[in-house]
Design a protein around this motif. Structure first.
Motif, PDB file in Angstrom:
ATOM      1  N   ASN A 101      23.729  40.759  39.738  1.00  0.00           N
ATOM      2  CA  ASN A 101      25.058  40.446  39.215  1.00  0.00           C
ATOM      3  C   ASN A 101      26.011  40.321  40.393  1.00  0.00           C
ATOM      4  OD1 ASN A 101      24.280  42.735  36.711  1.00  0.00           O
ATOM      5  ND2 ASN A 101      24.750  40.611  36.211  1.00  0.00           N
ATOM      6  N   MET A 102      26.874  39.332  40.339  1.00  0.00           N
ATOM      7  CA  MET A 102      27.867  39.140  41.381  1.00  0.00           C
ATOM      8  C   MET A 102      29.204  38.831  40.751  1.00  0.00           C
ATOM      9  SD  MET A 102      28.256  36.253  44.317  1.00  0.00           S
ATOM     10  CE  MET A 102      29.519  35.486  43.312  1.00  0.00           C
ATOM     11  N   SER A 103      30.280  39.362  41.349  1.00  0.00           N
ATOM     12  CA  SER A 103      31.612  39.044  40.849  1.00  0.00           C
ATOM     13  C   SER A 103      32.591  38.938  42.003  1.00  0.00           C
ATOM     14  CB  SER A 103      32.093  40.115  39.860  1.00  0.00           C
ATOM     15  OG  SER A 103      33.336  39.731  39.293  1.00  0.00           O
ATOM     16  N   MET A 104      33.464  37.958  41.907  1.00  0.00           N
ATOM     17  CA  MET A 104      34.528  37.743  42.891  1.00  0.00           C
ATOM     18  C   MET A 104      35.860  37.766  42.156  1.00  0.00           C
ATOM     19  SD  MET A 104      35.187  34.322  45.185  1.00  0.00           S
ATOM     20  CE  MET A 104      33.763  34.616  46.232  1.00  0.00           C
ATOM     21  N   ALA A 105      36.705  38.734  42.523  1.00  0.00           N
ATOM     22  CA  ALA A 105      38.034  38.825  41.928  1.00  0.00           C
ATOM     23  C   ALA A 105      39.004  38.020  42.778  1.00  0.00           C
ATOM     24  CB  ALA A 105      38.471  40.288  41.850  1.00  0.00           C
ATOM     25  N   LEU A 106      39.807  37.175  42.132  1.00  0.00           N
ATOM     26  CA  LEU A 106      40.672  36.240  42.854  1.00  0.00           C
ATOM     27  C   LEU A 106      42.125  36.402  42.448  1.00  0.00           C
ATOM     28  CD1 LEU A 106      38.381  33.146  42.409  1.00  0.00           C
ATOM     29  CD2 LEU A 106      38.982  34.124  44.620  1.00  0.00           C
ATOM     30  N   SER A 107      43.007  36.036  43.361  1.00  0.00           N
ATOM     31  CA  SER A 107      44.438  36.068  43.102  1.00  0.00           C
ATOM     32  C   SER A 107      45.038  34.699  43.380  1.00  0.00           C
ATOM     33  CB  SER A 107      45.110  37.114  43.995  1.00  0.00           C
ATOM     34  OG  SER A 107      46.533  37.023  43.881  1.00  0.00           O
ATOM     35  N   THR A 108      46.076  34.352  42.611  1.00  0.00           N
ATOM     36  CA  THR A 108      46.851  33.139  42.891  1.00  0.00           C
ATOM     37  C   THR A 108      48.262  33.503  43.344  1.00  0.00           C
ATOM     38  OG1 THR A 108      47.541  32.989  40.577  1.00  0.00           O
ATOM     39  CG2 THR A 108      45.562  31.768  41.214  1.00  0.00           C
ATOM     40  N   ASN A 109      48.530  34.798  43.464  1.00  0.00           N
ATOM     41  CA  ASN A 109      49.851  35.282  43.859  1.00  0.00           C
ATOM     42  C   ASN A 109      50.062  35.052  45.356  1.00  0.00           C
ATOM     43  OD1 ASN A 109      52.199  36.643  44.405  1.00  0.00           O
ATOM     44  ND2 ASN A 109      51.630  38.506  43.293  1.00  0.00           N
ATOM     45  N   GLU A 110      51.008  34.197  45.688  1.00  0.00           N
ATOM     46  CA  GLU A 110      51.216  33.841  47.095  1.00  0.00           C
ATOM     47  C   GLU A 110      51.750  35.003  47.915  1.00  0.00           C
ATOM     48  OE1 GLU A 110      53.478  30.279  47.426  1.00  0.00           O
ATOM     49  OE2 GLU A 110      52.041  29.074  46.306  1.00  0.00           O
ATOM     50  N   THR A 111      52.258  36.063  47.253  1.00  0.00           N
ATOM     51  CA  THR A 111      52.736  37.236  48.000  1.00  0.00           C
ATOM     52  C   THR A 111      51.591  38.190  48.333  1.00  0.00           C
ATOM     53  OG1 THR A 111      53.207  38.519  45.984  1.00  0.00           O
ATOM     54  CG2 THR A 111      54.957  37.084  46.813  1.00  0.00           C
TER      55      THR A 111
END
Length: 338
Positions: free
Chosen positions: A278-288
């Protein structure tokens, strides 16, 4: 607040059948970010036998698989026009389409290529890179049209032991208004760390692990790999995108770096007899946001001759992770193959 690697030892003493004293150690380790504990337990010599899905692949491929080339454009659903005029998203050999049984308000499925059964050693850099580039393009389309969906992850169940219901390699892209427990906990703790120290947690973890080299594995370009101090399974690999804090920072070269490193991680899994993960990548779109993106990968397996699951009451209900393997030994093995 600093990054500390804290562990406690507990010893269980008993007598064997001949009356000889036996002592067995359990090591309880605490995640340096969240404080959650996991346990390194006595290793009876766990050597998994990797499953061979050749026969299953023959039975489930072609006309029997909705992801195979002859069916994928006929049997998979279409996105609405605001996501893409073509109904699906294409990048190289990868194709993204909606999940028929969604886990969130936005759930794309990314099929890697036309090859139905891909063994770990058969994944190519371009195959992996194209799939994640396709996932990124889908995410970018969604966030253009839905400003509430900010909780993003790219996930991979590889082979049936992982919970994958279709043999054909594919990713799940989850974009939701609500974070998962992991996302909520980690992002909160990362923010706390930044508030108290002025530093980015995963940047500091990268620096400290590279410096001490106990669980350090290596890096390809902009993506570094290490083993978790407090593992969530018998292996727990962490990939850190050292120059990418948000989805918008990730370039095609970054995905190539990631793919090349991931292939080395696959080699480490294979050497230990693991075939599924199992693999997971948590991502953000918050430019700050300035903390590097990270990914976690754990193997999945069965134990013993009965096909026993590797997840028991400890993980499922106590939410306490178990490992037969010491992180430092696994990192040493993986470092040699990197």
């Amino acid at each position: 607040m600093t990054i500390e690697f804290i562990k406690n030892e507990e010893w269980f003493t008993f007598l064997d059948g001949e009356g000889n004293k036996v002592e067995r150690k359990t090591e309880i380790r605490f995640d340096p970010l969240t404080g959650e504990s996991s346990r390194l337990v006595f290793d009876p010599g766990l050597v998994p036998t990797p499953p061979d899905y050749t026969e299953a692949a023959e039975q489930t491929s072609g006309k029997n698989c909705p992801f195979c080339s002859e069916n994928i454009l006929k049997m998979t659903p279409l996105f609405p026009k605001e996501i893409t005029d073509e109904g699906r998203i294409f990048y190289g050999d990868a194709i993204v389409f909606p999940n028929l049984f969604p886990y969130s308000k936005h759930n794309g499925v990314v099929v890697f290529s036309g090859q139905h059964y891909v063994r770990l050693e058969e994944f190519t850099t371009s195959m992996i890179k194209d799939a994640f580039m396709a996932a990124q393009k889908y995410i970018e389309k969604v966030i253009e049209t839905d400003n509430k969906a900010k909780c993003i992850s790219i996930n991979w169940n590889y082979l049936p032991y992982s919970g994958g219901s279709i043999l054909h390699p594919h990713l799940h892209v989850i974009i939701s208004d609500s974070p998962t427990n992991y996302q909520a906990n980690v992002f909160e703790k990362v923010n706390d760390f930044k508030q108290e120290t002025g530093l980015e947690y995963f940047s500091e973890l990268y620096r400290k692990e590279k410096e001490t080299a106990e669980r350090w594995i290596g890096e390809k370009g902009s993506v570094a790999w290490l083993h978790a101090f407090s593992p969530k399974s018998h292996n727990d690999f962490i990939g850190i995108f050292t120059k990418s804090a948000t989805l918008l920072d990730i370039t095609e070269q970054n995905w190539t770096d990631f793919a090349e490193g991931l292939k080395s991680i696959f080699a480490a899994l294979s050497e230990q007899g693991y075939a599924s993960f199992n693999m997971s990548m948590a991502l953000s779109t918050n430019e700050t946001n300035s903390d590097p993106i990270h990914v976690r990968l754990i193997p999945r397996l069965t134990i013993g001759n009965l096909g026993t699951s590797d997840i028991s009451y400890f993980q499922a209900l106590h939410q306490e992770y178990l490992s037969y393997k010491a992180p430092e030994k696994v990192a040493k093995l993986a470092r040699r193959l990197f």
